[in-house]
Design an enzyme around this catalytic site. Structure first.
Site, PDB file in Angstrom:
ATOM      1  N   SER A   1      14.817 -23.557  92.617  1.00 15.23           N
ATOM      2  CA  SER A   1      14.794 -24.715  91.859  1.00 15.23           C
ATOM      3  C   SER A   1      13.891 -25.464  92.064  1.00 15.23           C
ATOM      4  O   SER A   1      12.808 -25.523  93.141  1.00 15.23           O
ATOM      5  CB  SER A   1      16.182 -25.313  92.298  1.00 15.23           C
ATOM      6  OG  SER A   1      16.062 -26.740  91.749  1.00 15.23           O
ATOM      7  N   SER A   2      13.113 -26.147  91.026  1.00 11.77           N
ATOM      8  CA  SER A   2      12.239 -27.269  90.911  1.00 11.77           C
ATOM      9  C   SER A   2      12.665 -28.673  91.260  1.00 11.77           C
ATOM     10  O   SER A   2      11.885 -29.658  91.661  1.00 11.77           O
ATOM     11  CB  SER A   2      11.659 -27.239  89.593  1.00 11.77           C
ATOM     12  OG  SER A   2      12.564 -27.827  88.578  1.00 11.77           O
TER      13      SER A   2
ATOM     14  N   SER B   1       7.709  18.760  56.605  1.00 10.86           N
ATOM     15  CA  SER B   1       7.807  17.465  56.124  1.00 10.86           C
ATOM     16  C   SER B   1       8.152  16.685  57.003  1.00 10.86           C
ATOM     17  O   SER B   1       8.145  16.878  58.296  1.00 10.86           O
ATOM     18  CB  SER B   1       8.944  17.360  55.183  1.00 10.86           C
ATOM     19  OG  SER B   1       9.165  15.966  54.776  1.00 10.86           O
ATOM     20  N   THR B   2       7.736  15.224  56.963  1.00  5.63           N
ATOM     21  CA  THR B   2       8.069  14.274  58.017  1.00  5.63           C
ATOM     22  C   THR B   2       9.524  14.225  58.230  1.00  5.63           C
ATOM     23  O   THR B   2      10.010  13.906  59.350  1.00  5.63           O
ATOM     24  CB  THR B   2       7.766  12.676  57.249  1.00  5.63           C
ATOM     25  OG1 THR B   2       6.324  12.599  57.251  1.00  5.63           O
ATOM     26  CG2 THR B   2       8.319  11.779  58.103  1.00  5.63           C
TER      27      THR B   2
ATOM     28  N   THR C   1      41.786  -9.661  92.801  1.00  6.32           N
ATOM     29  CA  THR C   1      41.910  -9.063  91.321  1.00  6.32           C
ATOM     30  C   THR C   1      42.087 -10.704  90.657  1.00  6.32           C
ATOM     31  O   THR C   1      42.754 -11.573  91.024  1.00  6.32           O
ATOM     32  CB  THR C   1      43.394  -8.687  91.183  1.00  6.32           C
ATOM     33  OG1 THR C   1      44.289  -9.173  91.656  1.00  6.32           O
ATOM     34  CG2 THR C   1      43.167  -7.220  91.901  1.00  6.32           C
TER      35      THR C   1
ATOM     36  N   THR D   1       6.711   8.572  58.241  1.00  6.17           N
ATOM     37  CA  THR D   1       5.681   9.369  57.631  1.00  6.17           C
ATOM     38  C   THR D   1       4.365   8.638  58.432  1.00  6.17           C
ATOM     39  O   THR D   1       3.474   9.619  58.652  1.00  6.17           O
ATOM     40  CB  THR D   1       5.589   9.019  56.012  1.00  6.17           C
ATOM     41  OG1 THR D   1       6.428   9.527  55.559  1.00  6.17           O
ATOM     42  CG2 THR D   1       4.275   9.690  55.544  1.00  6.17           C
TER      43      THR D   1
END
Length: 468
Positions: A318-319, A140-141, A187, A101
């Site tokens: 990477s740090s 209507s909504t 596979t 609504t």
């Protein structure tokens, strides 16, 4: 800030004077600070709502219920929204109580106030053009809102499919580029038989191409709408010819083959089309995630992994580990897929939660689907531009792995038989030697015949058997 006073069932509130929305929109903004994503985040959705209101006004005018002046003003306001204007005037949260609504009233108020301006009146002068009495006339909504959702999802699907086609073209181009790169197929993560890297990329293209049909077929379910159902499907407060006329105008404005549901009481609470389309989005996400898993595997290493392809280097990985570069683009697409899968579950639960003549959970369904589509669009564009287009192949490494693989024994199996081939494979593993050398050592085949059997072009498609 200048304001204007508006009233509704619950009383009076001050609305910003420059705002096109009104008191019911303002209440919704105050009540539903939930996900932080506003209706305005999805312009196609707002455009669809305006199309519904445009068609309704035209139908009401046909029936003599709405004057020519009001109809002209309302439809002009709707057209402006369809053209991309006033989008910022839709500040309601996507997730809301009330079965939509608040969304419907947001559209009604914006259209009414813009129509008032067009006719030369002040915003809020609702005696001249009222959000409910005029813009929401015969609606209507519960019919206008889901119809807007469905049209919005069709529009969004068109954009999603266009994006998917671009990604498919990128995979297909790589398939052509890598058509002569021999590699080992696998596979269960074990060496299988040779193939080309081009075949692998082309297979991904075909795999995704199937989803175009799935998405479009499921989007067609949205063409059935319930305009004229009004509150619960009985059509109360609408005239007998309203539905037919409204559908005709909807077809004109949308250029879509929209049809009226056969039973409006059934159609009003039914959200089966959302469930079907959401599952199609999920299926696409799952396929994209599987492909990204493959890309991460094939690019793993570079020294201690498969290292068959190189993904474009996007950022340091990477740090703490110098030189490390991660497959960040496939990783982010994986995460998008997980979110889409979760959103599909949300749609499933919300659809199941419908009660009697209405499903009030539609707002979270539309939020979930639009979010998934938006993320997939962004993810596919990112995957194409920042990953697939820049992939290169490690040609010699791929070839070397084929020649050193036990898997090529499968190619000689039709000639030597299963028992001899198994013995060669077992010996190659135990002695860490090549299948090629052992076959020659045991005198099972001449070098010329073995080279003929193991020619790359023979190992990647069906061939006539060669006798020993």
């Amino acid at each position: 800030m200048k304001t204007r006073t508006e009233h509704d069932l619950l009383g009076y509130k001050e609305v910003p004077a420059e705002a096109y929305y009104g008191i019911q929109t303002l209440r919704a903004v105050e009540n539903f600070d939930i996900c932080g994503v506003k209706l305005s985040a999805y312009p196609k959705y707002i455009k669809a709502l305006a199309m519904v209101k445009w068609a309704a006004a035209k139908a009401n005018n046909d029936l003599g219920l709405l004057s020519d002046e009001l109809t002209a003003a309302i439809t002009e306001a709707c057209q402006e929204i369809i053209d991309g204007k006033l989008i910022e005037e839709f500040p309601v949260d996507m997730i809301q109580g009330g079965a939509g609504t608040s969304t419907n009233m947001n559209a009604n108020e914006v259209i009414a106030n813009r129509a008032l301006e067009i006719m030369g009146f002040e915003k809020g002068d609702y005696e001249k053009c009222h959000p409910n009495n005029h813009v929401n006339l015969s609606q209507s909504t519960n019919d206008a809102y889901p119809t807007g959702i469905k049209i919005g999802l069709i529009l969004k699907n068109e954009a999603l499919v266009a994006n998917l086609k671009e990604l498919i073209a990128s995979f297909r181009a790589k398939g052509e580029e890598f058509k002569d790169v021999l590699k080992m197929g696998r596979t269960q993560l074990q060496d299988a038989v040779p193939m080309t890297l081009g075949q692998e990329f082309e297979a991904w293209a075909v795999n995704l191409e199937e989803e175009i049909l799935r998405l479009n077929e499921n989007a067609k379910l949205f063409l059935e709408v319930n305009m004229g159902a009004t509150a619960i499907g009985t059509g109360i407060n609408s005239e007998p010819e309203y539905s037919e006329k409204c559908i005709k105008h909807l077809r004109d404005i949308t250029e879509m083959e929209i049809v009226l549901a056969g039973n409006l009481i059934e159609a009003t609470p039914d959200t089966g089309s959302y469930v079907m389309y959401s599952s199609a989005i999920k299926r696409l996400a799952i396929k994209l995630s599987k492909i990204c898993n493959d890309l991460r595997l094939l690019s793993s290493g570079p020294r201690c992994g498969f290292n068959e392809i190189n993904l474009p280097k996007m950022q340091p990985g990477s740090s703490i580990m110098p030189g490390k570069v991660n497959p960040v683009i496939p990783e982010v697409v994986n995460q998008i897929a997980y979110k889409v899968i979760g959103n599909d579950l949300t749609v499933t639960f919300a659809a199941e939660a419908g009660q009697l003549e209405l499903n009030v959970m539609e707002p979270v369904m539309v939020r979930a689907m639009l979010e998934s589509m938006e993320m997939l669009e962004s993810g596919m564009s990112t995957l194409k531009e920042r990953c697939i287009d820049g992939i290169t192949a490690n040609v010699e490494h791929c070839k070397e792995m084929v020649l050193n693989s036990i898997g090529i024994v499968t190619a000689v199996n039709p000639t030597l038989g299963y028992e001899a081939s198994s013995r060669i494979a077992k010996r190659a593993l135990a002695e860490n030697r090549s299948v090629y050398d052992l076959i020659l050592e045991e005198g099972l085949l001449s070098k010329e015949k073995l080279d003929e059997i193991l020619a790359p072009e023979r190992m990647i498609k069906p061939q006539k058997f060669i006798k020993a």
